[in-house]
Design a protein around this motif. Structure first.
Motif, PDB file in Angstrom:
ATOM      1  N   THR A 300       0.946  -0.761  -0.073  1.00  0.00           N
ATOM      2  CA  THR A 300      -0.545   0.191   0.347  1.00  0.00           C
ATOM      3  C   THR A 300       0.793   1.051  -0.042  1.00  0.00           C
ATOM      4  OG1 THR A 300      -1.612  -1.259   1.289  1.00  0.00           O
ATOM      5  CG2 THR A 300      -1.806   1.175   1.096  1.00  0.00           C
ATOM      6  N   LEU A 301       1.636   1.170   1.116  1.00  0.00           N
ATOM      7  CA  LEU A 301       3.131   2.315   1.325  1.00  0.00           C
ATOM      8  C   LEU A 301       3.170   2.576  -0.775  1.00  0.00           C
ATOM      9  CD1 LEU A 301       4.312   4.807   2.801  1.00  0.00           C
ATOM     10  CD2 LEU A 301       5.713   2.559   3.698  1.00  0.00           C
ATOM     11  N   LYS A 302       3.999   2.006  -1.418  1.00  0.00           N
ATOM     12  CA  LYS A 302       4.819   1.805  -2.564  1.00  0.00           C
ATOM     13  C   LYS A 302       3.951   2.179  -2.939  1.00  0.00           C
ATOM     14  CE  LYS A 302       6.955  -1.480  -5.912  1.00  0.00           C
ATOM     15  NZ  LYS A 302       7.275  -3.035  -6.500  1.00  0.00           N
ATOM     16  N   ASN A 303       3.140   1.357  -3.444  1.00  0.00           N
ATOM     17  CA  ASN A 303       1.661   1.842  -5.108  1.00  0.00           C
ATOM     18  C   ASN A 303       1.107   3.998  -4.657  1.00  0.00           C
ATOM     19  OD1 ASN A 303       2.080  -0.263  -5.561  1.00  0.00           O
ATOM     20  ND2 ASN A 303       0.261  -1.078  -4.799  1.00  0.00           N
ATOM     21  N   LYS A 422      14.423   7.350   6.890  1.00  0.00           N
ATOM     22  CA  LYS A 422      13.948   7.100   8.014  1.00  0.00           C
ATOM     23  C   LYS A 422      13.646   5.771   7.867  1.00  0.00           C
ATOM     24  CE  LYS A 422      13.839   7.362  13.029  1.00  0.00           C
ATOM     25  NZ  LYS A 422      15.180   7.585  13.860  1.00  0.00           N
ATOM     26  N   LEU A 423      12.749   5.588   6.417  1.00  0.00           N
ATOM     27  CA  LEU A 423      11.413   4.977   6.112  1.00  0.00           C
ATOM     28  C   LEU A 423      12.308   3.298   5.980  1.00  0.00           C
ATOM     29  CD1 LEU A 423       8.511   4.439   5.697  1.00  0.00           C
ATOM     30  CD2 LEU A 423       8.868   4.862   3.611  1.00  0.00           C
ATOM     31  N   ARG A 424      13.815   3.406   5.817  1.00  0.00           N
ATOM     32  CA  ARG A 424      14.732   2.348   5.576  1.00  0.00           C
ATOM     33  C   ARG A 424      14.563   0.786   6.185  1.00  0.00           C
ATOM     34  NH1 ARG A 424      17.590   5.320   8.247  1.00  0.00           N
ATOM     35  NH2 ARG A 424      19.639   4.318   9.790  1.00  0.00           N
ATOM     36  N   LYS A 425      14.486   1.076   7.109  1.00  0.00           N
ATOM     37  CA  LYS A 425      13.600  -0.404   8.659  1.00  0.00           C
ATOM     38  C   LYS A 425      12.387  -0.404   8.383  1.00  0.00           C
ATOM     39  CE  LYS A 425      16.476   2.406  12.536  1.00  0.00           C
ATOM     40  NZ  LYS A 425      16.194   3.645  13.212  1.00  0.00           N
ATOM     41  N   HIS A 426      12.005   0.002   7.264  1.00  0.00           N
ATOM     42  CA  HIS A 426       9.848  -0.824   7.083  1.00  0.00           C
ATOM     43  C   HIS A 426      10.011  -1.108   6.045  1.00  0.00           C
ATOM     44  CE1 HIS A 426       8.586   1.011  10.849  1.00  0.00           C
ATOM     45  NE2 HIS A 426       9.613   2.421  10.313  1.00  0.00           N
ATOM     46  N   ILE A 427      10.999  -0.729   4.979  1.00  0.00           N
ATOM     47  CA  ILE A 427      10.937  -1.418   3.495  1.00  0.00           C
ATOM     48  C   ILE A 427      12.071  -1.482   2.809  1.00  0.00           C
ATOM     49  CG2 ILE A 427       8.798   0.445   2.758  1.00  0.00           C
ATOM     50  CD1 ILE A 427      10.790   2.413   1.463  1.00  0.00           C
ATOM     51  N   GLU A 428      12.156  -2.031   2.155  1.00  0.00           N
ATOM     52  CA  GLU A 428      13.374  -2.950   1.565  1.00  0.00           C
ATOM     53  C   GLU A 428      13.722  -2.134   0.069  1.00  0.00           C
ATOM     54  OE1 GLU A 428      12.357  -6.652  -0.949  1.00  0.00           O
ATOM     55  OE2 GLU A 428      11.771  -7.365   0.530  1.00  0.00           O
ATOM     56  N   PHE A 429      15.347  -2.372  -0.257  1.00  0.00           N
ATOM     57  CA  PHE A 429      16.448  -1.186  -0.683  1.00  0.00           C
ATOM     58  C   PHE A 429      15.229  -1.347  -2.283  1.00  0.00           C
ATOM     59  CE2 PHE A 429      19.629  -0.419  -4.322  1.00  0.00           C
ATOM     60  CZ  PHE A 429      19.812   0.899  -3.188  1.00  0.00           C
ATOM     61  N   SER A 430      14.978  -1.899  -3.007  1.00  0.00           N
ATOM     62  CA  SER A 430      14.340  -1.892  -3.332  1.00  0.00           C
ATOM     63  C   SER A 430      13.245  -1.296  -4.308  1.00  0.00           C
ATOM     64  CB  SER A 430      13.655  -4.054  -4.290  1.00  0.00           C
ATOM     65  OG  SER A 430      12.507  -4.289  -3.542  1.00  0.00           O
ATOM     66  N   VAL A 431      12.266  -0.764  -2.610  1.00  0.00           N
ATOM     67  CA  VAL A 431      11.251  -0.437  -2.880  1.00  0.00           C
ATOM     68  C   VAL A 431      12.158   1.497  -3.476  1.00  0.00           C
ATOM     69  CG1 VAL A 431       9.432   1.134  -2.052  1.00  0.00           C
ATOM     70  CG2 VAL A 431      10.202  -1.410  -1.644  1.00  0.00           C
ATOM     71  N   TYR A 432      12.767   1.722  -3.367  1.00  0.00           N
ATOM     72  CA  TYR A 432      13.669   2.787  -2.727  1.00  0.00           C
ATOM     73  C   TYR A 432      14.190   3.136  -4.467  1.00  0.00           C
ATOM     74  CZ  TYR A 432      13.887   4.613   1.885  1.00  0.00           C
ATOM     75  OH  TYR A 432      13.679   4.392   3.651  1.00  0.00           O
TER      76      TYR A 432
END
Length: 492
Positions: A300-303, A422-432
């Motif tokens: 949901t966050l990614k999209n 800061k969000l890096r703790k909750h998502i994978e690098f591929s999302v960035y």
């Protein structure tokens, strides 16, 4: 999926209609009073209560849904007890705030205005003594909206602004013909009618109110604990804009109105896209968190961020390219002169740079609110405010009002970078990586599209600026979508 898309479309349409009326309200204000001390006084008097209580109302809306879901997990009765206590606690809190204002009206107003003459300052104070009563309705709207949104009843909350703006427009027209204080009274009346509309919808959807005021209620304690940091987060945008207005008042009369009119145009885009998407996903994120569904949270966050980038980046290009025309079409009538046109169009170009950053912040802050990690966006917000003040003081001398807006842009950009890091703790690098690629695609597609759209506008298809601008925007949209298809862009 069709139901999801329909809900988002309904929210956007409702928000669009509300914001169009809001713009019409500003158009009529500009036409009736121009960029003058009267319009400045009205704008400040409506901003002060919105800023003071609006931050609390927004914070309650952001924390009400997660706490309500926690109470619902226990029982319907516990949720009812929490709801009743939240309503009456909010009313008591607003009463205290309103009481403090009436004890120290001169001091509080002086915090928001620098450089006004005594007559103009008294006008602001007198108007604010009226508009401050909207605080009660604003706080109730936040709770009623949260109740409806958690039941996926978005239509009533999305279209609610139509009521308020319609009443406000009538008030401004009457003020121009009779007495300037009429628009302050109708400002409050608009909020009252909007509150009654939402309450009616809540009643139809099962809300029943009993008098309860127990501050020892565990869910009320949780609401207070979660709300305090969100207040700082909620105040960032409004505080930054208020700081802009306060310092702008030292430059001269009319500049506040110019910045306000341009900000309202930007705010339309933010509310239609970023706030609408955030409003829809927030209950979904909150339920996914309480159900410990990590997959739904991350997807949901990614999209949502991808959608924000693809929507707001092209809007930014259009606004920057056609800002003088947009301002001219919206405001160039009545008392709105060339001086006001130049200030507003120049401000609009700079404020447009905020769009993507503000949209990203809106979505990610809601993500953290759903996870009940409210301190993270609060700290981020506080740093942004401090940086904005420092940059304002540094830029106002050499750059004037442009420096004030640039300070807001840079501080908002810095806030986005910090919260993404800061969000890096909750998502994978591929999302960035996915976000960055889509950002570049949207930027490249918009750049190509705006060149073609600008060239098309210069052809002058018909003898009408409005029609030519509309045709150019349609051409921009067609080229933009075509470019995205070439990039094989896909969002689930």
């Amino acid at each position: 999926m069709k139901r999801v898309r329909l809900s988002v479309i309904i929210i956007m349409i409702g928000t669009l209609l509300s914001k169009v009326l809001g713009l019409l309200r500003d158009v009529i204000l500009a036409s009736s009073f121009g960029a003058t001390a009267v319009s400045d006084a009205y704008l400040i008097s409506t901003t002060i209560p919105s800023l003071i209580v609006g931050a609390v109302a927004t914070a309650i809306l952001s924390t009400y849904i997660p706490v309500l879901n926690s109470a619902l997990k226990e029982s319907e009765e516990k949720a009812q007890e929490f709801n009743d206590n939240a309503l009456f606690l909010s009313i008591v809190l607003v009463t205290v705030i309103v009481g403090i204002f009436f004890l120290f009206p001169d001091f509080i107003v002086s915090l928001f205005v620098i450089g006004f003459s005594d007559d103009n300052l008294n006008l602001v104070i007198n108007m604010t003594k009226i508009t401050v009563f909207m605080s009660y309705f604003l706080i109730l709207i936040s709770i009623f909206s949260g109740y409806l949104q958690n039941k996926n009843k978005f239509r009533a909350t999305s279209f609610n602004g139509i009521i308020f703006n319609t009443v406000s427009i009538i008030g401004i027209i009457l003020s121009a013909r009779h007495n300037v204080y009429i628009m302050a009274f109708t400002f409050v009346l608009g909020y009252l009618l909007a509150t009654l509309h939402l309450f009616r919808q809540c009643w139809k959807n099962g809300m029943r109110i009993k008098f309860r005021f127990d501050i020892r209620n565990p869910y009320i304690k949780k609401l207070v604990i979660l709300t305090i940091p969100v207040v700082f987060n909620s105040m960032v945008w409004d505080v930054n804009v208020m700081i802009d207005k306060t310092l702008t008042s030292t430059i001269g009369a009319g500049y506040i109105s110019g910045l306000n009119y341009s900000y309202k145009i930007i705010n339309v885009a933010i509310d239609i896209f970023a706030v609408s998407i955030a409003t829809f996903i927030f209950p979904k994120l909150s339920r996914a968190f309480h159900e410990q569904n990590t997959s739904i949270l991350q997807n949901t966050l990614k999209n949502s961020v991808n959608l924000i980038l693809l929507l707001l980046i092209p809007v930014m290009f259009i606004i920057i390219a056609f800002s003088p025309l947009i301002v001219q079409i919206l405001f160039m009538r009545g008392s709105f002169d060339e001086f006001a046109l130049n200030i507003t169009s120049n401000s609009l170009k700079l404020y447009a740079l905020l769009l993507s950053f503000t949209g990203i912040n809106t979505i990610i802050y809601k993500f953290y609110n759903a996870l009940e990690l409210n301190k993270i966006p609060a700290i981020n917000a506080l740093i942004s405010i401090v940086l904005n003040i420092i940059l304002n003081l540094a830029f106002i001398g050499p750059l004037g009002y442009r420096g004030i807006i640039l300070a807001t842009v840079l501080s908002t950009c810095f806030a986005s970078i910090m919260i993404l890091f800061k969000l890096r703790k909750h998502i994978e690098f591929s999302v960035y990586k996915n976000w960055l690629l889509n950002c570049l695609r949207a930027f490249a597609s918009s750049a190509v599209s705006i060149v073609i759209a600008t060239a098309a506008f210069n052809i002058h298809f018909v003898n009408s600026v409005i029609v030519n601008l509309a045709i150019s925007c349609v051409i921009f949209l067609i080229i933009y979508v075509f470019m995205l298809l070439l990039f094989r862009l896909k969002i689930k």
